[in-house]
Design a protein around this motif. Structure first.
Motif, PDB file in Angstrom:
ATOM      1  N   ASP A   1      -8.047  -0.911  -1.981  1.00  7.31           N
ATOM      2  CA  ASP A   1      -7.409  -0.539  -0.508  1.00  7.31           C
ATOM      3  C   ASP A   1      -6.953  -1.962  -0.115  1.00  7.31           C
ATOM      4  O   ASP A   1      -7.565  -2.817   0.565  1.00  7.31           O
ATOM      5  CB  ASP A   1      -8.000   0.167   0.288  1.00  7.31           C
TER       6      ASP A   1
ATOM      7  N   SER B   1     -12.163   3.794 -10.267  1.00  2.10           N
ATOM      8  CA  SER B   1     -13.402   4.128 -10.185  1.00  2.10           C
ATOM      9  C   SER B   1     -13.725   5.556 -10.599  1.00  2.10           C
ATOM     10  O   SER B   1     -13.074   6.494 -10.155  1.00  2.10           O
ATOM     11  CB  SER B   1     -14.073   4.124  -8.642  1.00  2.10           C
TER      12      SER B   1
ATOM     13  N   LYS C   1      -3.394   1.469  -1.867  1.00  4.61           N
ATOM     14  CA  LYS C   1      -4.462   2.025  -1.948  1.00  4.61           C
ATOM     15  C   LYS C   1      -4.653   2.960  -3.250  1.00  4.61           C
ATOM     16  O   LYS C   1      -3.469   3.289  -3.719  1.00  4.61           O
ATOM     17  CB  LYS C   1      -4.677   3.001  -0.790  1.00  4.61           C
ATOM     18  N   ASP C   2      -5.740   2.834  -3.776  1.00  5.69           N
ATOM     19  CA  ASP C   2      -6.050   3.682  -4.935  1.00  5.69           C
ATOM     20  C   ASP C   2      -5.748   5.100  -5.057  1.00  5.69           C
ATOM     21  O   ASP C   2      -6.106   5.802  -4.040  1.00  5.69           O
ATOM     22  CB  ASP C   2      -7.315   3.395  -5.493  1.00  5.69           C
TER      23      ASP C   2
ATOM     24  N   THR D   1     -10.992   5.074  -4.430  1.00  8.15           N
ATOM     25  CA  THR D   1     -11.740   4.197  -3.682  1.00  8.15           C
ATOM     26  C   THR D   1     -11.945   2.811  -4.435  1.00  8.15           C
ATOM     27  O   THR D   1     -12.240   1.802  -3.890  1.00  8.15           O
ATOM     28  CB  THR D   1     -13.045   4.448  -3.445  1.00  8.15           C
TER      29      THR D   1
ATOM     30  N   ALA E   1     -16.079   7.552  -7.687  1.00  6.00           N
ATOM     31  CA  ALA E   1     -15.407   7.889  -6.528  1.00  6.00           C
ATOM     32  C   ALA E   1     -13.817   7.533  -6.676  1.00  6.00           C
ATOM     33  O   ALA E   1     -13.304   6.537  -6.240  1.00  6.00           O
ATOM     34  CB  ALA E   1     -16.012   7.013  -5.146  1.00  6.00           C
TER      35      ALA E   1
END
Length: 354
Positions: free
Chosen positions: A247, A238, A253-254, A244, A241
């Motif tokens: 996840d 992203s 998780k990114d 995010t 953001a």
């Protein structure tokens, strides 16, 4: 003028980062881990071949510029032999194979943005034919630019779907070719993260241009629609953001940072090229949304002119690139709102621009 920019040194670039595949390869699930391991082994071999090509070097572009793309699609038929069987040419009617049609359209969307917005004639600005191979490998979970063509895996229909689905993935990979023929950014550390970020930026712009979306309407996601039915997430990355995009219990998780405060120091992934690219990505998002309108216009023009202007060294760091964007913006748009928005964007991500 940067003399290195005149010599093309291709690198092997994939859309799914090695850190994601590394995590999958360590799973207890034998099916998923074996698919990831096979993809990692394949990609490692291709990187070695690319380094050999890099040492030998490539000749200067020799094509004739045209305002029309010259696209050819091949089918690997789930083998790992390139280019595969020729199945679609520029003037052919749509195929019964959706992957062929999506690849053809994505190559065209990329060609159109670069021509119509930036006056660039194909990837090398000399009419380079656009070739792509679909149905590459068995459950191959990646897509890549190998210095000569786009190659798409079918995914596994579990964690990843067909890699021809997101047009920004196609634009991302082809933009590695644009970088290869211009600034020629080294694929390591911050220069490598800039290389990846350029591909994310123009991949996003290609999608927005194709969909007719302005900066406010765009999702600013890279690879939306690619993640499979068993993944909790929206995309691979992203720009709006960073950190995010996903996840997930399996993918993790990114890890992308949005600012220099969270810059990741690592020796993996060529010094974190797919991770720290989130920082210049976010700077571009902040600039484009602050300016409003179509992101491929003022914000995109600054990035494109900086990438292709001949002043960007191949080992450029984030602050080098930021300072050059400021010089470009001042030259194009003066001392007004565009320059101030750009300075603010770089400040917000913690990169010195003056």
């Amino acid at each position: 003028m940067n003399p290195e920019a005149t010599a093309s040194h291709p690198v092997f670039c994939t859309i799914v980062p090695p850190h994601v595949l590394d995590k999958l390869a360590r799973l207890d699930d034998p099916d998923r881990s074996q698919r990831a391991l096979s993809t990692l082994e394949h990609d490692a071999l291709q990187r070695t071949r690319r380094r050999i090509t890099t040492v030998r070097g490539l000749g200067a572009p020799t094509g004739a510029p045209s305002d029309k793309p010259n696209r050819t699609i091949y089918d690997a038929k789930r083998q790992e032999t390139l280019p595969g069987k020729k199945v679609h040419s520029e003037e052919d009617k749509p195929s019964k194979d959706a992957s062929v049609n999506r690849a053809h359209a994505g190559l065209g969307a990329t060609f159109e943005l670069y021509l119509k917005v930036y006056g660039r004639h194909s990837i090398d600005d000399s009419g380079l034919p656009l070739n792509a191979t679909v149905h590459y490998g068995e459950n191959y979970d990646n897509a890549f630019w190998d210095g000569q063509r786009m190659v798409f895996g079918d995914g596994d229909n579990d964690l990843f779907l067909d890699f021809t689905i997101p047009v920004d993935v196609i634009g991302h990979e082809l933009t590695h070719g644009v970088t290869q023929h211009t600034a020629n950014l080294d694929y390591f550390g911050q220069s490598g993260a800039l290389n990846e970020s350029m591909s994310d930026v123009f991949g996003a712009l290609i999608k927005q241009y194709a969909l007719g979306q302005n900066a406010a309407q765009a999702d600013w996601l890279i690879g939306a629609g690619l993640l499979g039915p068993n993944v909790t997430g929206e995309a691979l990355r992203s720009m709006k953001a960073p950190g995010t995009a996903y996840d997930d219990d399996v993918l993790g998780k990114d890890p992308q940072p949005a600012t220099m405060d969270d810059y990741v120091k690592t020796s993996r992934d060529n010094g974190g090229v797919h991770i720290n690219s989130g920082i210049p990505n976010h700077a571009f998002y902040l600039l484009a949304t602050a300016l409003g309108g179509n992101a491929w216009e003022r914000a995109g023009q600054i990035w494109y002119a900086t990438l292709t202007g001949g002043e960007l060294d191949k080992d450029a760091q984030f602050d080098d690139f930021a300072r050059l964007t400021v010089a470009t913006a001042r030259n194009k748009y003066g001392e007004g709102d565009v320059l101030q928005a750009l300075l603010k964007a770089w400040s917000q991500v913690g990169v010195p621009a003056t």
